[in-house]
Write a protein that holds these residues in place. Structure first.
Motif, PDB file in Angstrom:
ATOM      1  N   PHE A  20      -4.528  -3.693   6.433  1.00 14.63           N
ATOM      2  CA  PHE A  20      -5.854  -3.964   5.877  1.00 14.63           C
ATOM      3  C   PHE A  20      -6.843  -2.943   6.423  1.00 14.63           C
ATOM      4  CE2 PHE A  20      -3.685  -8.057   5.801  1.00 14.63           C
ATOM      5  CZ  PHE A  20      -3.923  -8.471   4.512  1.00 14.63           C
ATOM      6  N   PRO A  21      -7.173  -1.909   5.631  1.00 13.49           N
ATOM      7  CA  PRO A  21      -8.222  -0.986   6.067  1.00 13.49           C
ATOM      8  C   PRO A  21      -9.562  -1.723   6.076  1.00 13.49           C
ATOM      9  CG  PRO A  21      -7.039  -0.128   4.143  1.00 13.49           C
ATOM     10  CD  PRO A  21      -6.593  -1.529   4.364  1.00 13.49           C
ATOM     11  N   ALA A  22     -10.446  -1.325   6.956  1.00 14.54           N
ATOM     12  CA  ALA A  22     -11.745  -1.990   7.051  1.00 14.54           C
ATOM     13  C   ALA A  22     -12.537  -1.816   5.755  1.00 14.54           C
ATOM     14  CB  ALA A  22     -12.530  -1.437   8.234  1.00 14.54           C
ATOM     15  N   LYS A  23     -13.042  -2.915   5.250  1.00 15.62           N
ATOM     16  CA  LYS A  23     -13.965  -2.952   4.101  1.00 15.62           C
ATOM     17  C   LYS A  23     -13.378  -2.426   2.783  1.00 15.62           C
ATOM     18  CE  LYS A  23     -18.018  -2.699   7.092  1.00 15.62           C
ATOM     19  NZ  LYS A  23     -17.377  -3.234   8.229  1.00 15.62           N
ATOM     20  N   ILE A  24     -12.033  -2.418   2.658  1.00 16.67           N
ATOM     21  CA  ILE A  24     -11.381  -1.999   1.409  1.00 16.67           C
ATOM     22  C   ILE A  24     -10.498  -3.151   0.931  1.00 16.67           C
ATOM     23  CG2 ILE A  24      -9.768  -0.384   0.341  1.00 16.67           C
ATOM     24  CD1 ILE A  24     -10.702   1.681   2.401  1.00 16.67           C
ATOM     25  N   PRO A  25     -10.724  -3.659  -0.297  1.00 20.88           N
ATOM     26  CA  PRO A  25      -9.914  -4.776  -0.801  1.00 20.88           C
ATOM     27  C   PRO A  25      -8.445  -4.385  -0.967  1.00 20.88           C
ATOM     28  CG  PRO A  25     -11.847  -4.401  -2.193  1.00 20.88           C
ATOM     29  CD  PRO A  25     -11.757  -3.264  -1.237  1.00 20.88           C
ATOM     30  N   VAL A  26      -7.560  -5.311  -0.587  1.00 23.78           N
ATOM     31  CA  VAL A  26      -6.121  -5.121  -0.713  1.00 23.78           C
ATOM     32  C   VAL A  26      -5.570  -6.287  -1.524  1.00 23.78           C
ATOM     33  CG1 VAL A  26      -3.946  -5.007   0.568  1.00 23.78           C
ATOM     34  CG2 VAL A  26      -5.992  -3.938   1.510  1.00 23.78           C
ATOM     35  N   LEU A  27      -4.762  -5.992  -2.532  1.00 31.33           N
ATOM     36  CA  LEU A  27      -4.161  -7.028  -3.353  1.00 31.33           C
ATOM     37  C   LEU A  27      -3.001  -7.658  -2.589  1.00 31.33           C
ATOM     38  CD1 LEU A  27      -4.088  -8.505  -6.076  1.00 31.33           C
ATOM     39  CD2 LEU A  27      -2.511  -6.745  -6.878  1.00 31.33           C
ATOM     40  N   VAL A  28      -3.052  -8.978  -2.382  1.00 34.86           N
ATOM     41  CA  VAL A  28      -2.007  -9.711  -1.670  1.00 34.86           C
ATOM     42  C   VAL A  28      -1.422 -10.736  -2.633  1.00 34.86           C
ATOM     43  CG1 VAL A  28      -1.499 -11.230   0.281  1.00 34.86           C
ATOM     44  CG2 VAL A  28      -3.159  -9.384   0.542  1.00 34.86           C
ATOM     45  N   GLU A  29      -0.112 -10.665  -2.842  1.00 36.76           N
ATOM     46  CA  GLU A  29       0.543 -11.543  -3.803  1.00 36.76           C
ATOM     47  C   GLU A  29       1.142 -12.799  -3.173  1.00 36.76           C
ATOM     48  OE1 GLU A  29       3.295  -9.184  -6.008  1.00 36.76           O
ATOM     49  OE2 GLU A  29       1.724  -7.922  -6.848  1.00 36.76           O
ATOM     50  N   GLN A  30       1.417 -12.767  -1.872  1.00 38.84           N
ATOM     51  CA  GLN A  30       2.051 -13.907  -1.206  1.00 38.84           C
ATOM     52  C   GLN A  30       1.025 -15.013  -0.971  1.00 38.84           C
ATOM     53  OE1 GLN A  30       1.913 -10.786   0.045  1.00 38.84           O
ATOM     54  NE2 GLN A  30       3.953 -10.036   0.535  1.00 38.84           N
ATOM     55  N   GLY A  31       1.227 -16.145  -1.621  1.00 40.01           N
ATOM     56  CA  GLY A  31       0.298 -17.262  -1.533  1.00 40.01           C
ATOM     57  C   GLY A  31       0.108 -17.794  -0.129  1.00 40.01           C
ATOM     58  N   GLU A  32       1.175 -17.828   0.660  1.00 40.54           N
ATOM     59  CA  GLU A  32       1.095 -18.349   2.026  1.00 40.54           C
ATOM     60  C   GLU A  32       0.225 -17.443   2.902  1.00 40.54           C
ATOM     61  OE1 GLU A  32       1.479 -21.222   4.692  1.00 40.54           O
ATOM     62  OE2 GLU A  32       2.320 -21.316   2.671  1.00 40.54           O
ATOM     63  N   VAL A  33       0.344 -16.129   2.710  1.00 43.31           N
ATOM     64  CA  VAL A  33      -0.475 -15.181   3.470  1.00 43.31           C
ATOM     65  C   VAL A  33      -1.940 -15.325   3.077  1.00 43.31           C
ATOM     66  CG1 VAL A  33      -0.923 -12.718   3.874  1.00 43.31           C
ATOM     67  CG2 VAL A  33       1.427 -13.558   3.787  1.00 43.31           C
ATOM     68  N   VAL A  34      -2.212 -15.472   1.773  1.00 39.45           N
ATOM     69  CA  VAL A  34      -3.587 -15.647   1.297  1.00 39.45           C
ATOM     70  C   VAL A  34      -4.194 -16.891   1.931  1.00 39.45           C
ATOM     71  CG1 VAL A  34      -5.021 -16.105  -0.735  1.00 39.45           C
ATOM     72  CG2 VAL A  34      -3.182 -14.429  -0.878  1.00 39.45           C
ATOM     73  N   LYS A  35      -3.416 -17.960   1.996  1.00 41.74           N
ATOM     74  CA  LYS A  35      -3.897 -19.224   2.574  1.00 41.74           C
ATOM     75  C   LYS A  35      -4.260 -19.042   4.049  1.00 41.74           C
ATOM     76  CE  LYS A  35      -2.439 -23.999   3.190  1.00 41.74           C
ATOM     77  NZ  LYS A  35      -1.356 -24.960   3.010  1.00 41.74           N
TER      78      LYS A  35
END
Length: 120
Positions: A20-35
């Motif tokens: 995760f670079p600072a202040k740059i959005p990253v697309l995350v597909e894993q629902g558990e990680v998002v949670k």
């Protein structure tokens, strides 16, 4: 699926195998990680609803193509737009006719390496 933005001041942060670079959005597909990241104060989570390209209308596909900077989108049909949006370009572009032999590279009609003697 969500876009996760790390709000910290560090150059970047590595969590759950994702950088995760600072202040740059990253697309995350894993629902558990998002949670898990949603519970952290140093991350912003923005849910993104994704529609399959096949479900979009011709007008919607042309809007996406225009935003993506695809040249010639206004003359493309639905399937050509889907292919171009997936990074394939217009299918009819740069496709040699069936049975057409490739031309030699050199100006003298030979392969460009034919004039070079092998070196040890």
């Amino acid at each position: 699926m969500a876009y996760i933005t790390y709000r910290g001041e560090n150059t970047s942060l590595m969590l759950y195998g994702i950088r995760f670079p600072a202040k740059i959005p990253v697309l995350v597909e894993q629902g558990e990680v998002v949670k898990k990241l949603r519970e952290r104060a140093d991350f912003d989570v923005q849910e993104e609803k994704v529609y399959p390209l096949e479900d979009l209308t011709l007008v919607q596909l042309k809007d996406k193509a225009k935003a993506a900077g695809i040249k010639g989108f206004s003359n493309m049909n639905t399937q050509d737009l889907i292919t171009a949006l997936r990074g394939g370009g217009k299918p009819t572009d740069n496709t040699p006719p069936a049975g057409d032999q490739p031309k030699p590279e050199g100006a003298d009609g030979k392969n460009a390496d034919a004039n070079n003697t092998p070196t040890a």
